[in-house]
Design an enzyme around this catalytic site. Sequence first.
Site, PDB file in Angstrom:
ATOM      1  CE  LYS A  35      -0.343  -0.065   5.065  1.00 10.25           C
ATOM      2  NZ  LYS A  35      -1.225  -0.359   6.221  1.00 10.25           N
ATOM      3  NE  ARG A 131      -6.524   1.016  12.516  1.00  5.91           N
ATOM      4  CZ  ARG A 131      -5.286   0.797  12.054  1.00  5.91           C
ATOM      5  NH1 ARG A 131      -4.382   1.769  12.089  1.00  5.91           N
ATOM      6  NH2 ARG A 131      -4.960  -0.378  11.569  1.00  5.91           N
ATOM      7  CE1 TYR A 257      14.220  31.211   4.831  1.00  2.00           C
ATOM      8  CE2 TYR A 257      14.270  28.828   4.536  1.00  2.00           C
ATOM      9  CZ  TYR A 257      14.117  30.112   4.020  1.00  2.00           C
ATOM     10  OH  TYR A 257      13.857  30.274   2.686  1.00  2.00           O
ATOM     11  CG  MET A 305      10.566  23.569  -0.754  1.00  2.00           C
ATOM     12  SD  MET A 305       9.561  24.611  -1.813  1.00  2.00           S
ATOM     13  CE  MET A 305       8.445  25.350  -0.643  1.00  2.00           C
TER      14      MET A 305
END
Length: 365
Positions: A35, A131, A257, A305
């Site tokens: 999956k 679940r 940053y 990024m």
Amino acid sequence: MPRPTQALVDLDAIRHNFSVISSLAPGSQVFAVVKADAYGHGMIPVARALSGLAPAFATACVDEALELRKAGLHEPVLLLQGFYESEELTEASVQGFWPVIENEQQLRLLTHTPLPKPLQVWIKIDSGMHRLGFAPSQAAAVFQTLQQTPNVHATPGWLTHFSNADASERSTTLRQIKLFDAHLNGLPGPRSLCNSPGLLQWPEAHADWVRPGFLLYGSSPLSPPASALGVDLRPAMTLISSVMSVRTVARGEHVGYGGRWQARRDSRIATVAVGYADGYPRHANDGTPVLIRGQRAPLAGRVSMDMITVDVTDIPDVGIGDPAILWGAGLDVSDVARHAGTIGYALLAAMPARPRRIYQSSRSL
Ligand SMILES: *Cc1c(COP(=O)(O)O)cnc(C)c1O
């Protein structure tokens, strides 16, 4: 040279891991869980590599299973989330998928939809994860209902899922196994309980089928890792890039940053062409290991990024073009994930398409 960010996928490693899993669970058949694009590795190449080894695949949904069929793979496919509507159920019947049914609505669709062919279904029992699944006390009634529809083969499979199989605390899983066994007592059909951590830690629950995903891709879901148990897994994906710039940063200066990282000495900073748009975790902390020239160097500053900055002061002669491994061969993805407050599963499954997948295989596919 183009931007060097690539995900190398070693299909031999996946076949090797499959064999390791088979020998860990010698009495069980193996659903190869592919999956989520085979946990970011690419579902079709991975499934092709396992075709002939794995008796069946497992996907989350019909759409994923259909992709396998379109690629010419004819193995049974277990649909871990079953079907959402009658069209999907019909498709499952046509294609020979094995849907998991886990609620009353799916049961109703199964008994009320005219199907071209009877299905092999698996009934999910909620043994404590809470679940998905029928309550254990409903097992016999669900079985009876299925006996009365021509839509299914006479003998369903039975499935449950562990919530704590990776934990050192064992009582929860033990309770789940006992509940599952007790309520299925006397009912026919194959049983399947174990995902990857269950497979490693609960040999008594291997039963007829095991359902490994993460292990196939060569990292351990356990802490300490499975290598400590003598399990020889090989990482299937190596996320690799290279140094694109190098500079000296004076003691006291900040990098990146927000200036999160500050140089405590005059430092060499290598900028590597990989960032969160390439699947590298944005939340990786200072000190997250990066392999440069084969040595571990600490991440220094926030992940951008398209780039990261790494403190290579202690690695001599780092230069532009030197390879940098973000995880994979020599650096466990789960190790990197821990530095980012997440798990290896999440890093692999969230891999974007941006880093080109380069497949390596000694067998032609
Ligand atoms: C995804 C999934 C698995 C595989 O889990 P791993 O921990 O990756 O081995 C097994 N069973 C079910 C029901 C799943 O949803």
